[in-house]
Design a protein around this motif. Structure first.
Motif, PDB file in Angstrom:
ATOM      1  N   ALA A 289      91.011  67.104  42.735  1.00 26.54           N
ATOM      2  CA  ALA A 289      90.286  68.358  42.971  1.00 26.54           C
ATOM      3  C   ALA A 289      90.189  68.719  44.446  1.00 26.54           C
ATOM      4  CB  ALA A 289      88.879  68.253  42.373  1.00 26.54           C
ATOM      5  N   LEU A 290      90.873  67.999  45.315  1.00 19.38           N
ATOM      6  CA  LEU A 290      90.789  68.280  46.755  1.00 19.38           C
ATOM      7  C   LEU A 290      91.100  69.731  47.115  1.00 19.38           C
ATOM      8  CD1 LEU A 290      92.250  65.209  48.701  1.00 19.38           C
ATOM      9  CD2 LEU A 290      89.885  65.964  48.520  1.00 19.38           C
ATOM     10  N   PRO A 291      92.130  70.365  46.515  1.00 14.76           N
ATOM     11  CA  PRO A 291      92.421  71.758  46.903  1.00 14.76           C
ATOM     12  C   PRO A 291      91.262  72.714  46.666  1.00 14.76           C
ATOM     13  CG  PRO A 291      94.275  70.815  45.719  1.00 14.76           C
ATOM     14  CD  PRO A 291      93.141  69.838  45.588  1.00 14.76           C
ATOM     15  N   ILE A 292      90.375  72.391  45.732  1.00 19.20           N
ATOM     16  CA  ILE A 292      89.237  73.270  45.453  1.00 19.20           C
ATOM     17  C   ILE A 292      88.302  73.345  46.655  1.00 19.20           C
ATOM     18  CG2 ILE A 292      87.257  73.617  43.915  1.00 19.20           C
ATOM     19  CD1 ILE A 292      88.780  72.186  41.741  1.00 19.20           C
ATOM     20  N   MET A 293      88.297  72.294  47.482  1.00 22.47           N
ATOM     21  CA  MET A 293      87.379  72.238  48.621  1.00 22.47           C
ATOM     22  C   MET A 293      87.860  73.058  49.810  1.00 22.47           C
ATOM     23  SD  MET A 293      86.582  68.155  48.505  1.00 22.47           S
ATOM     24  CE  MET A 293      86.228  67.352  46.941  1.00 22.47           C
ATOM     25  N   LEU A 294      89.021  73.663  49.706  1.00 21.90           N
ATOM     26  CA  LEU A 294      89.589  74.397  50.826  1.00 21.90           C
ATOM     27  C   LEU A 294      89.493  75.892  50.604  1.00 21.90           C
ATOM     28  CD1 LEU A 294      92.716  72.158  51.316  1.00 21.90           C
ATOM     29  CD2 LEU A 294      90.624  72.122  52.645  1.00 21.90           C
ATOM     30  N   LYS A 295      89.373  76.621  51.707  1.00 20.78           N
ATOM     31  CA  LYS A 295      89.236  78.072  51.639  1.00 20.78           C
ATOM     32  C   LYS A 295      90.578  78.782  51.610  1.00 20.78           C
ATOM     33  CE  LYS A 295      84.979  77.795  54.375  1.00 20.78           C
ATOM     34  NZ  LYS A 295      84.317  78.197  55.635  1.00 20.78           N
ATOM     35  N   ASP A 296      91.596  78.112  52.066  1.00 22.38           N
ATOM     36  CA  ASP A 296      92.893  78.753  52.223  1.00 22.38           C
ATOM     37  C   ASP A 296      93.972  77.788  51.794  1.00 22.38           C
ATOM     38  OD1 ASP A 296      95.010  80.284  52.894  1.00 22.38           O
ATOM     39  OD2 ASP A 296      94.758  80.131  55.070  1.00 22.38           O
ATOM     40  N   SER A 297      94.913  78.230  51.000  1.00 25.03           N
ATOM     41  CA  SER A 297      95.979  77.352  50.521  1.00 25.03           C
ATOM     42  C   SER A 297      97.310  77.626  51.204  1.00 25.03           C
ATOM     43  CB  SER A 297      96.153  77.518  49.000  1.00 25.03           C
ATOM     44  OG  SER A 297      96.516  78.853  48.688  1.00 25.03           O
ATOM     45  N   GLU A 298      97.323  78.500  52.223  1.00 23.36           N
ATOM     46  CA  GLU A 298      98.583  78.840  52.864  1.00 23.36           C
ATOM     47  C   GLU A 298      99.161  77.688  53.671  1.00 23.36           C
ATOM     48  OE1 GLU A 298      98.027  82.315  55.160  1.00 23.36           O
ATOM     49  OE2 GLU A 298      97.688  83.634  53.449  1.00 23.36           O
ATOM     50  N   SER A 299      98.319  76.713  54.049  1.00 20.66           N
ATOM     51  CA  SER A 299      98.809  75.607  54.856  1.00 20.66           C
ATOM     52  C   SER A 299      99.561  74.574  54.028  1.00 20.66           C
ATOM     53  CB  SER A 299      97.639  74.917  55.571  1.00 20.66           C
ATOM     54  OG  SER A 299      96.737  74.391  54.620  1.00 20.66           O
TER      55      SER A 299
END
Length: 384
Positions: A289-299
């Motif tokens: 679930a780590l991606p849920i903690m991020l505001k932006d997925s472009e990186s």
């Protein structure tokens, strides 16, 4: 009668201060599992947003982490010496290849040296005071967790929690050290140059017909090396949420592995094994679930954070669960130890999946190489 004849056999090696050979120390620190720590360190640097730069901070920080890890392995054998005489007679301390007293002194020296190395790194780099303190304290807390785990607390329910805290604090120590170096304030000369430029702009006359605007006199902000657009302030220590989540996931996972391995040298309780596996699954779910903690997925690169990454974590998790279930169905020592070994080495695959999502296949390939080294070294050196 000689003096040595009057002494118990276990004290002879102590009196002679047996240093042992390099192979004895490799056996003592359980070399294969050290590669799982290296993968944690490299993944922590990626998740923190610093990649693996600067090397002048990364390499000493990893070395400090290795010292703490090896200290824990050594102290573990010192504390469990009498138990190892029964269940692990091939260990270096039991065979009197290395003096237990000497091993204990070396381990405690490692625990003191680790925070000193981190403090040296953040002192030699232009680091703000609050970040210098955060990096040093995280390393010092790591050493304390290692020390208290290898104490009478090891046999209490807090034992697995302390072991998980060791892994989690190691990740935070790496992240804090690298972020401390990269979130340095601008030097005095840079600030003066920026202010002089701003004053010159203010004194210039606007061209005819142009609207007069007031430029900002504040110095340009330094780009912070954080993941996915999160900002760090200079007057507070604000770690990226993904780094905290990653540390928590690995900590919970290791608590589960330690619980599962609680009685690996003899027949284990299926209930304890099941509880340990449940904790491992909890850590794996949080890791996915780590991606849920991020505001932006472009990186993110290569791996889709909403589909490909959770799927890859799920596939790796299935192999861990399958191997651990074999130990639950037949809780004999051999099957439980195989489950523990598989869970530990799978840490490298899990870290490689995280790095693949964040930074692409080249960085992830380095971690896969660590797995090959771990598998090769485990042929002759036991990892549990």
């Amino acid at each position: 009668m000689s003096d040595t004849a009057d002494k118990p056999k276990g004290q002879i090696a102590v009196d002679r201060l047996q240093w042992g050979s390099l192979n004895d120390w490799i056996q003592l620190v359980r070399l294969p599992t050290a590669f799982t720590l290296l993968s944690n360190c490299l993944a922590a640097a990626i998740v923190a947003g610093t990649l693996w730069w600067p090397l002048t901070a990364l390499l000493p920080a990893i070395f400090a982490s290795l010292l703490a890890y090896w200290a824990g392995m050594i102290l573990n054998d010192v504390v469990d010496l009498e138990e190892d005489r029964i269940h692990r007679p091939d260990r270096p301390l039991v065979r009197e290849k290395i003096s237990p007293v000497l091993a204990g002194h070396v381990a405690r020296a490692f625990l003191l040296l680790g925070p000193f190395i981190v403090l040296t790194v953040v002192t030699l780099h232009p680091v703000e005071q609050i970040w210098r303190l955060a990096a040093f304290m995280s390393s010092a807390i790591l050493s304390c967790c290692v020390y208290f785990y290898n104490s009478p607390m090891k046999l209490t329910p807090l034992g697995p929690v302390l072991m998980g805290a060791c892994r989690g604090m190691n990740i935070l120590a790496i992240g804090c050290t690298l972020l401390a170096v990269q979130v340095a304030a601008p030097t005095g000369s840079d600030t003066e140059t920026q202010l002089s430029s701003a004053e010159a702009t203010l004194s210039a006359e606007p061209a005819a017909g142009d609207e007069q605007t007031l430029p900002s006199t504040a110095p340009a902000e330094i780009e912070s090396p954080v993941a996915a657009g999160e900002a760090l302030t200079s007057d507070t220590v604000q770690l990226p949420s993904a780094l905290i989540g990653y540390a928590a996931a690995i900590a919970i996972y290791i608590i589960g592995v330690t619980t599962y391995a609680r009685h690996e040298e003899k027949e284990s309780s299926p209930t304890i094994l099941s509880f340990g596996l449940t904790l491992q699954v909890g850590g794996l779910v949080l890791l996915g679930a780590l991606p849920i903690m991020l505001k932006d997925s472009e990186s993110f690169r290569t791996l889709d954070p909403t589909r490909g990454y959770p799927l890859l974590i799920g596939l790796i998790s299935m192999t861990i669960i399958n191997r651990s279930m074999a130990g639950i169905r037949h809780p004999v020592s051999r099957k439980v130890q195989l489950g523990v070994k598989h869970s530990l080495l799978s840490l490298i695959l899990l870290d490689a999946a995280v790095v693949l999502m964040w930074s692409g296949p080249w960085y992830s390939g380095v971690l896969i190489a660590l797995l090959l080294l771990a598998l090769f070294s485990s042929i002759k050196v036991r990892s549990t």
